[in-house]
Design a protein around this motif. Structure first.
Motif, PDB file in Angstrom:
ATOM      1  N   ALA A  97       0.817  -1.214   0.000  1.00  0.00           N
ATOM      2  CA  ALA A  97       0.000   0.000   0.000  1.00  0.00           C
ATOM      3  C   ALA A  97       0.849   1.262   0.000  1.00  0.00           C
ATOM      4  CB  ALA A  97      -0.931  -0.013   1.216  1.00  0.00           C
ATOM      5  N   ALA A  98       1.988   1.229   0.679  1.00  0.00           N
ATOM      6  CA  ALA A  98       2.843   2.417   0.798  1.00  0.00           C
ATOM      7  C   ALA A  98       3.909   2.479  -0.296  1.00  0.00           C
ATOM      8  CB  ALA A  98       3.510   2.438   2.174  1.00  0.00           C
ATOM      9  N   ASP A  99       3.859   1.527  -1.263  1.00  0.00           N
ATOM     10  CA  ASP A  99       4.800   1.528  -2.384  1.00  0.00           C
ATOM     11  C   ASP A  99       6.244   1.403  -1.898  1.00  0.00           C
ATOM     12  OD1 ASP A  99       5.456   1.543  -5.091  1.00  0.00           O
ATOM     13  OD2 ASP A  99       5.741   3.722  -5.144  1.00  0.00           O
ATOM     14  N   ILE A 100       6.457   0.488  -0.941  1.00  0.00           N
ATOM     15  CA  ILE A 100       7.795   0.258  -0.397  1.00  0.00           C
ATOM     16  C   ILE A 100       8.389  -0.979  -1.056  1.00  0.00           C
ATOM     17  CG2 ILE A 100       9.120  -0.277   1.692  1.00  0.00           C
ATOM     18  CD1 ILE A 100       6.933   1.150   3.293  1.00  0.00           C
ATOM     19  N   LEU A 151       4.919   6.666   2.512  1.00  0.00           N
ATOM     20  CA  LEU A 151       4.720   6.763   3.959  1.00  0.00           C
ATOM     21  C   LEU A 151       4.200   8.128   4.371  1.00  0.00           C
ATOM     22  CD1 LEU A 151       7.904   4.866   5.192  1.00  0.00           C
ATOM     23  CD2 LEU A 151       5.523   4.106   5.386  1.00  0.00           C
ATOM     24  N   ALA A 152       4.384   9.127   3.518  1.00  0.00           N
ATOM     25  CA  ALA A 152       3.880  10.463   3.828  1.00  0.00           C
ATOM     26  C   ALA A 152       2.370  10.566   3.635  1.00  0.00           C
ATOM     27  CB  ALA A 152       4.598  11.503   2.964  1.00  0.00           C
ATOM     28  N   LYS A 153       1.786   9.622   2.911  1.00  0.00           N
ATOM     29  CA  LYS A 153       0.336   9.619   2.698  1.00  0.00           C
ATOM     30  C   LYS A 153      -0.376   9.225   3.993  1.00  0.00           C
ATOM     31  CE  LYS A 153       0.373   6.540  -0.482  1.00  0.00           C
ATOM     32  NZ  LYS A 153      -0.064   5.588  -1.551  1.00  0.00           N
ATOM     33  N   PRO A 154      -1.652   9.604   4.133  1.00  0.00           N
ATOM     34  CA  PRO A 154      -2.407   9.127   5.308  1.00  0.00           C
ATOM     35  C   PRO A 154      -2.410   7.594   5.317  1.00  0.00           C
ATOM     36  CG  PRO A 154      -3.625  10.847   4.171  1.00  0.00           C
ATOM     37  CD  PRO A 154      -2.460  10.489   3.288  1.00  0.00           C
ATOM     38  N   GLY A 206       9.340  -0.372  10.056  1.00  0.00           N
ATOM     39  CA  GLY A 206       9.087   1.066   9.987  1.00  0.00           C
ATOM     40  C   GLY A 206       7.631   1.399   9.691  1.00  0.00           C
ATOM     41  N   LEU A 207       6.703   0.532  10.140  1.00  0.00           N
ATOM     42  CA  LEU A 207       5.302   0.691   9.762  1.00  0.00           C
ATOM     43  C   LEU A 207       4.374   0.808  10.969  1.00  0.00           C
ATOM     44  CD1 LEU A 207       5.368  -1.899   6.863  1.00  0.00           C
ATOM     45  CD2 LEU A 207       4.999   0.566   6.605  1.00  0.00           C
ATOM     46  N   SER A 208       4.894   1.277  12.094  1.00  0.00           N
ATOM     47  CA  SER A 208       4.082   1.376  13.313  1.00  0.00           C
ATOM     48  C   SER A 208       2.924   2.345  13.167  1.00  0.00           C
ATOM     49  CB  SER A 208       4.970   1.796  14.497  1.00  0.00           C
ATOM     50  OG  SER A 208       5.953   0.813  14.753  1.00  0.00           O
ATOM     51  N   ASP A 209       3.056   3.344  12.293  1.00  0.00           N
ATOM     52  CA  ASP A 209       1.942   4.287  12.081  1.00  0.00           C
ATOM     53  C   ASP A 209       0.842   3.671  11.226  1.00  0.00           C
ATOM     54  OD1 ASP A 209       3.261   6.189  13.559  1.00  0.00           O
ATOM     55  OD2 ASP A 209       4.121   7.221  11.825  1.00  0.00           O
ATOM     56  N   TRP A 210       1.170   2.614  10.510  1.00  0.00           N
ATOM     57  CA  TRP A 210       0.195   1.996   9.606  1.00  0.00           C
ATOM     58  C   TRP A 210      -0.490   0.771  10.213  1.00  0.00           C
ATOM     59  CZ3 TRP A 210      -0.447   2.680   3.971  1.00  0.00           C
ATOM     60  CH2 TRP A 210       0.126   3.868   3.500  1.00  0.00           C
TER      61      TRP A 210
END
Length: 752
Positions: free
Chosen positions: A218-221, A258-261, A286-290
């Motif tokens: 989803a975050a294009d990582i 990652l800058a996206k909501p 690095g995905l604790s916000d998601w």
């Protein structure tokens, strides 16, 4: 070196179709599928891009040479002919992997050794300097694949397998590899759902593999963005500037993503031991916000952040490791199906299962199925649209009935207290709970449920009248449903008798699932209180071996005493229900007597004797585990004095014993071959010796009760010439075992 290379991308079996789509999208040309691999042509930039961005490949192999091979000498010279000085330094390290056989090479270790020798010989310097082997972190990892007389020599650009992203340092008992998890997400349509802003929930998330892979998509990582060591790092053909360019581009895309909501991605896990490892994996990625992980059971997980949110529910239910586990999972699948119908209306669902027959028991149809392999285990991915017309439910209700139920649900929601508020501080009314029908029982399941309810009604009256709280409610009454079902107060213990070989295993399994689906409804018990085991012909001490290790004991009551049962860890529970009348007889006759219990198991008969006022009890068994259990049974009832527990071989103990007893109970196993005893005990063969030894310890006027459950047992005729022998089997069988008159046989033995 050439500007274009032949590449082999390896992958888990079953992922080839998805991998070729991904690889072509990343620039691979002339792509073709092979078993567990994709082959094509590419320049160096595309090779790097595949290493960085492939979510599905295990390895990216750059073909150095193909050559015909008839024997080991051809292999050696074909490898020797490569200009290895263009690829590695003379003092470098390498590892060789060899696959395939033929052309005189039937041992892969020998094949790898020949490849290594050729490379070393090519690079050996006049001073003796030469490459060395490092199997863990070599400068170059070389692959040679032998395919129908052709050797394909390749350089592994990936290094360690690409499924090892680096975030999952902690994992559960049955981890799903990261690239397989990504493939399942892609097949389930997650890239499309994520692009639309959809949510994702995993109700059995383990350590969060689905969650992390979904968030990276989803975050294009790029899945291997954080990898530091590659197979090409020390390769002399490596182009660092080109690699840095691609890596910087991937880093910029990840930062923008990652800058996206963040999307709403949630995991739920019942095992509290996996919560922190899962959260640690999420943090490393690095995905604790998601991603958020919570502890919760399948039946209670809440996937909806609000009533308008839609998305994907994805999970990989456990497969089961022991006989009977797969049957126990039926309720897990039923709970999952119920939760999907209740809380996930208009969502999509993807269930990855090693037991697709259980998937059919969720009460909701799958519209697509895909075959995968999880290692060597064939699996199915069931794709589901959670819509009412896909529900497999009970009797159809009229439109008017449905409308009334919807209105009632809305009214309940309107009256519910407000617990949530929007960002403006206005109350958010909870959405009405969806009206969900019970999954329909099959015709056979309904027939089985009817029999259970009939038995429960009849036996329940007797049990209530007699104060019996633990009893058998069903014992293979219907031949098609070969189960023994026992009630232990508010628990149900189910034993499946293994079907004979003449019965189709699929039909037997379907009938089992039908019966298990019916049990909670028919007996009005919660599914979490149904324990299932499979009972097969036992030999020696196998029936006493530990089946699980939950260590969960339940206190039950019988005849005024309290006893501990363990419904999960052993085939038997610690309480033989068919001996209830014998235990009660012993309690009634024990007052003032010295009681001996041989092959005592958990000493339940001894506890009853103590309750009846026995002057003393002595209980003998070979198992320390069961004697510890017996000690707990005594302690539970406040009986500690005058109750001896003796560990030992019963026959040897009797030979050395010089005490007298007024009341003796013997319930031996059919066979016993413990390492702690000499020889093998056989109840048919050894009955005379056993009874003679026991009768020698019986005081004048005393009584010995002898019982066993060997169905072919015949009491030795000579015993009746020495002792007064009376068969009392009929008097020791209660109504719950009346259908099974061969459950045991019992005799009263006294001196002449």
């Amino acid at each position: 070196m050439s500007d274009r290379y032949e590449l082999f991308l390896t992958c888990p079996k079953g992922l080839e179709g998805l991998l070729i789509e991904e690889a072509v999208g990343l620039g691979l040309e002339q792509a073709r599928e092979h078993t567990s691999a994709v082959r094509g042509m590419a320049d160096m930039e595309t090779a790097y891009r595949l290493c960085l961005w492939s979510r599905l490949a295990n390895r990216v192999l750059l073909v150095l040479k193909r050559f015909p091979m008839k024997d080991a000498e051809d292999l050696y010279h074909g490898v020797l002919d490569v200009d290895w000085q263009d690829h590695m330094l003379a003092d470098g390290t390498l590892a060789v992997e060899f696959s395939g056989h033929g052309s005189g090479i039937d041992n892969t270790h020998f094949g790898a050794l020949k490849v290594k020798d050729a490379i070393v010989d090519k690079l050996r310097t006049p001073t003796g300097e030469r490459p060395s082997v490092d199997k863990l972190n070599p400068d170059l990892r070389i692959h040679l694949r032998l395919d129908r007389g052709e050797a394909i020599l390749s350089l592994d650009l990936s290094g360690h397998s690409l499924h090892q992203r680096g975030y999952r340092l902690q994992q559960g008992a049955a981890p799903l590899k990261e690239n397989l998890a990504a493939a399942i997400l892609i097949r389930a349509g997650w890239p499309r759902i994520a692009a639309q802003g959809g949510a994702l929930a995993d109700p059995m998330c383990g350590v969060g593999t689905f969650l992390v892979e979904a968030a990276m998509i989803a975050a294009d990582i790029a899945p291997n963005l954080k990898r530091e060591q590659w197979g090409f790092t020390a390769w002399l053909g490596h182009v660092p500037a080109l690699w840095r360019k691609l890596h910087d581009e991937a880093l910029a895309r990840a930062q923008a993503g990652l800058a996206k909501p963040p999307l709403w991605i949630r995991g739920y896990e019942a095992d509290p031991r996996l919560i922190q490892p899962g959260r640690n994996n999420v943090e490393r990625a690095g995905l604790s916000d998601w991603i958020k992980i919570y502890q919760g059971e399948v039946g209670t997980f809440e996937p909806r952040p609000d009533q308008n949110q839609k998305g994907l529910v994805i999970c990989n239910p456990p497969y089961g490791e022991r006989l009977g586990d797969e049957a126990s999972l039926l309720y897990l699948y039923q709970n999952l199906g119920e939760r999907l119908r209740q809380a996930c209306l208009n969502w999509e669902a993807a269930v990855f299962t090693g037991a697709p027959d259980l998937g059919k028991r969720m009460g909701i149809r799958s519209h697509k199925q895909y075959s995968f392999w999880n290692g060597a285990l064939p699996c199915k991915l069931l794709l589901i649209k959670v819509l009412p017309d896909q529900f497999v439910t009970g009797e159809r209700r009229t439109a008017e009935q449905r409308q009334v139920e919807r209105e009632q649900a809305q009214a309940a929601a309107d009256e519910a207290p407000v617990r949530q508020f929007n960002k403006n501080g206005n109350p958010i009314k909870p959405a009405p709970a969806p009206v969900v029908e019970q999954a329909r029982l099959s015709e056979g399941g309904q027939m089985f449920a009817n029999r259970l309810q009939k038995n429960l009604k009849q036996l329940g009256k007797w049990a209530k009248r007699e104060g019996v709280e633990c009893y058998r409610v069903y014992d293979a009454d219907m031949p098609e449903y070969s189960l023994a079902i026992d009630l232990y107060q508010d628990w149900v213990h189910v034993q499946e008798y293994a079907a004979p070989k003449s019965v189709d295993p699929e039909k037997a399994q379907a009938r089992l699932f039908d019966a298990l689906a019916a049990i909670p409804q028919a007996l009005n018990v919660d599914k979490s209180r149904v324990v299932i085991k499979r009972r097969e012909r036992q030999s020696g001490t196998k029936q006493y071996e530990r089946q699980s290790a939950q260590g969960q004991f339940t206190e039950v009551r019988e005849g005024g005493v309290k006893l501990l049962v363990n419904l999960t860890d052993y085939l038997d529970t610690g309480l033989f229900l068919d001996h209830r009348p014998m235990r009660m007889r012993i309690q009634q006759e024990a007052a003032g007597k010295r009681f001996l219990n041989l092959f005592c198991y958990t000493a339940t008969a001894s506890v009853h004797a103590a309750k009846g006022g026995a002057r003393s009890t002595t209980s003998v068994d070979l198992s320390k585990t069961y004697l510890d259990w017996a000690r707990r049974n005594f302690s539970l009832n406040g009986f500690s004095d005058k109750n001896r527990l003796e560990q030992g071989d019963v026959m040897a103990w009797l030979e050395s014993c010089r005490d007298e007893f007024d009341l003796i109970f013997i319930d031996p196993p059919t066979f016993s071959n413990s390492k702690r005893m000499e020889g093998v005990f056989d109840v048919q063969r050894d009955q005379v010796q056993l009874l003679d030894l026991a009768m020698a310890r019986l005081a004048p006027g005393g009584v010995l009760y002898f019982s066993n459950n060997f169905r072919k047992f015949q009491l030795d005729e000579n015993l009746a010439t020495r002792y007064q022998v009376e068969e009392i089997t009929a008097k020791t069988i209660d109504p719950d075992f009346a259908r099974n008159s061969k459950i045991h046989r019992a005799w009263k033995v006294t001196a002449r």
